[in-house]
Design a protein around this motif. Sequence first.
Motif, short mmCIF file in Angstrom:
data_model
loop_
_atom_site.label_atom_id
_atom_site.label_comp_id
_atom_site.label_asym_id
_atom_site.label_seq_id
_atom_site.Cartn_x
_atom_site.Cartn_y
_atom_site.Cartn_z
N VAL A 121 -5.03 5.66 -11.26
CA VAL A 121 -5.72 6.81 -10.90
C VAL A 121 -5.12 7.97 -10.73
N MET A 122 -4.06 7.81 -9.85
CA MET A 122 -2.94 8.94 -9.68
C MET A 122 -2.11 9.15 -10.59
N GLY A 123 -1.62 8.07 -11.47
CA GLY A 123 -1.05 8.50 -12.70
C GLY A 123 -1.78 9.44 -13.65
N ILE A 124 -3.00 9.20 -13.82
CA ILE A 124 -3.89 9.85 -14.94
C ILE A 124 -3.85 11.22 -14.36
N PHE A 125 -3.97 11.40 -13.09
CA PHE A 125 -4.00 12.67 -12.49
C PHE A 125 -2.92 13.39 -12.65
N SER A 126 -1.66 12.51 -12.44
CA SER A 126 -0.09 13.52 -12.88
C SER A 126 0.04 13.76 -14.30
N ILE A 127 -0.45 12.94 -15.30
CA ILE A 127 -0.48 13.19 -16.64
C ILE A 127 -1.13 14.78 -17.08
N PHE A 128 -2.49 14.73 -16.15
CA PHE A 128 -3.26 15.78 -16.54
C PHE A 128 -2.49 17.35 -15.95
N MET A 129 -2.00 17.01 -14.82
CA MET A 129 -1.36 17.95 -14.06
C MET A 129 -0.22 18.54 -15.06
N LYS A 130 0.67 17.58 -15.26
CA LYS A 130 2.02 18.02 -16.06
C LYS A 130 1.62 18.82 -17.54
N LYS A 131 0.28 18.38 -17.95
CA LYS A 131 0.26 19.04 -19.26
C LYS A 131 -0.08 20.67 -19.19
N VAL A 133 0.82 -1.24 0.04
CA VAL A 133 -0.05 0.04 0.10
C VAL A 133 0.71 1.25 0.10
N PHE A 134 2.36 1.19 0.48
CA PHE A 134 2.82 2.10 0.63
C PHE A 134 4.04 2.14 -0.58
N ALA A 135 4.59 0.93 -1.05
CA ALA A 135 5.36 0.64 -2.07
C ALA A 135 4.94 1.01 -3.35
N VAL A 136 3.71 0.68 -3.49
CA VAL A 136 3.32 0.67 -5.09
C VAL A 136 3.31 2.34 -5.32
N PRO A 137 2.65 3.08 -4.79
CA PRO A 137 2.31 4.48 -5.10
C PRO A 137 3.73 5.40 -5.03
N LEU A 138 4.53 4.77 -4.26
CA LEU A 138 5.85 5.48 -4.19
C LEU A 138 6.50 5.34 -5.39
N GLY A 139 6.49 4.15 -5.95
CA GLY A 139 7.44 3.89 -7.05
C GLY A 139 6.76 4.24 -8.50
N ILE A 140 5.58 4.25 -8.37
CA ILE A 140 4.80 4.86 -9.83
C ILE A 140 4.99 6.41 -9.57
N GLY A 141 4.83 6.97 -8.36
CA GLY A 141 4.95 8.28 -8.26
C GLY A 141 6.61 8.55 -8.77
N ALA A 142 7.34 8.02 -8.36
CA ALA A 142 8.92 8.42 -8.80
C ALA A 142 9.17 8.14 -10.24
N MET A 143 8.50 7.25 -10.96
CA MET A 143 8.72 6.88 -12.28
C MET A 143 7.93 8.00 -12.91
N LEU A 144 6.98 8.71 -12.42
CA LEU A 144 6.12 9.58 -13.20
C LEU A 144 6.86 11.02 -13.00
N TYR A 145 7.69 11.24 -12.11
CA TYR A 145 8.29 12.36 -11.78
C TYR A 145 9.87 12.18 -11.80
N LYS A 146 10.35 11.35 -12.76
CA LYS A 146 11.66 10.77 -12.67
C LYS A 146 12.61 12.15 -13.01
N TYR A 155 -4.50 9.42 -4.40
CA TYR A 155 -4.17 7.64 -4.09
C TYR A 155 -4.96 7.43 -3.05
N PHE A 156 -4.62 7.91 -1.84
CA PHE A 156 -5.49 7.69 -0.69
C PHE A 156 -6.83 7.84 -0.48
N ALA A 157 -7.47 8.86 -1.37
CA ALA A 157 -8.87 9.01 -1.57
C ALA A 157 -9.51 7.91 -2.30
#
Length: 479
Positions: free
Chosen positions: A427-437, A296-309, A456-458
């Motif tokens: 879901v968090m990744g989709i939000f990230s892509i939208f924000m980066k645009k 529950v903590f490792a997955v979003p941490l890794g995906i988030g770091a990948m999105l904002y590498k 993510y937590f929501a």
Amino acid sequence: MASNQILDSVKWTTLTTILTKSFVPISNMVLARLLSPEVFGIIATVNMVVSFADMFTEAGFQKYLIQHQFDINEKIEEYLNVAFWTNLLLAIFLFISIALGSEKLAAFVGCTGYENVLVISALSLPLTSFSAIQEGYYKKNFEFKQLFYLNIMGAFIPFFITIPMAYMGYSYWALVCGNLSKYFLQAVFLTAKSKWKPHVFFSFSILKKMFHYTIWTLFEKVVIWFSSQADVFIIGNILAAYYLGLYRNIQNTVTSLFIVVQLTIYPVMFSAISIEQNNSEKFEGLVCNFQKYIAVFAVPLGIGAMLYKDFAIRILLGDQWLDGSVFFGIWTLAMVINISFSYICSEVYRAKGVVKLSAILQILYLIYMIPMYTFAARQSFQLLSITTLSAVIFMAIEHSFFMKKRLGFCVGKMYKNIAKPFICSGVMGIFSIFMKKIDQGTIWTCFSILGCVLIYFASLLLFREWREIFAKVVYKIKR
């Protein structure tokens, strides 16, 4: 065992990890700006030799002492002494061997001219062997509070020794001296605070009994070493030291992001599941519960770091490391798979006492990994980066097959444990892509990352299971 004992141990390992490992990215941020990638490449090759020797000094005795359930006729103090003296004598022998053969070893691993660095670094062998059994004794008795104090002191070593020496231009010697200081502190503290003190005692019958278990543990460790260091050897001999430093320091940086999750729960998990090794139902339940909280903590941490590498590299390492941006993103995803699945399976094998199985898996992994890495390194560093992920996926597939066929473990439950965190991270990744645009400035990116955490937590709270878990956590905190 009592759940309160597990929770108390988790509390201390959590506190230890958060307070100590939070210093790792901070010190690494400074060192990455003071030292070049080449320096990290040199230290990586030296550590490859020292870490190989270090496996034999510990010889798997620590795992034996934690995993073995002593009966009333067995005196644990006798086992501790036999393990201690065996470790120490092996360490001294290996140090002398490295010192005498330093020139040949340095040439073999690709760091000719740095023989003195190799010999001085090898002084860590007697230091780590001196404290290995003491540390195992603490874990055996769930005395994680004492380990907390030790790690707090060790966390400040880089700020008092490594960073000042690097600033003064001591290059790789700063890293070597910092490591040796940490190991010395660990040996002194653990021995001084331990209820058990080593004394002159030895029994070949006890050594033989432990050796029957540790031979496979040691064999597994050797195979794991090849799995973790074969890439260093390949890159060091095919690519320049610059790329090796780039590769290894990014690996270590990404690992430090996950270390809080990994070291918070894994030590307690191994001790807890080892006690229930003969009760399949409780054993499987404990493993799945531990995995659930890791994922529950490792997955979003890794995906988030990948999105904002790119943003992460600039913050953690600096612009001179941006050549490794692709590898940074790929390795974060690889670590998600390792932390939330593969590493847990390895702990299961050890707790069950079937380390032979883990060793076999590592050999199969090496058969796949070595030719793939060699081919990729000869093409480009970018292709090598992609190949690392394929190797991690291959290992996960291996674990899935053998956990089901050999141990009869319900792997489906483990998949379900990580499914929800992956869905919420999507879901968090989709939000990230939208924000980066919208914008990619520093302030907006920080705001975007905060938004990702909330999203993510929501999303996670939409699942009834996690609403109930968070409700229990809040209730216990209030108490």
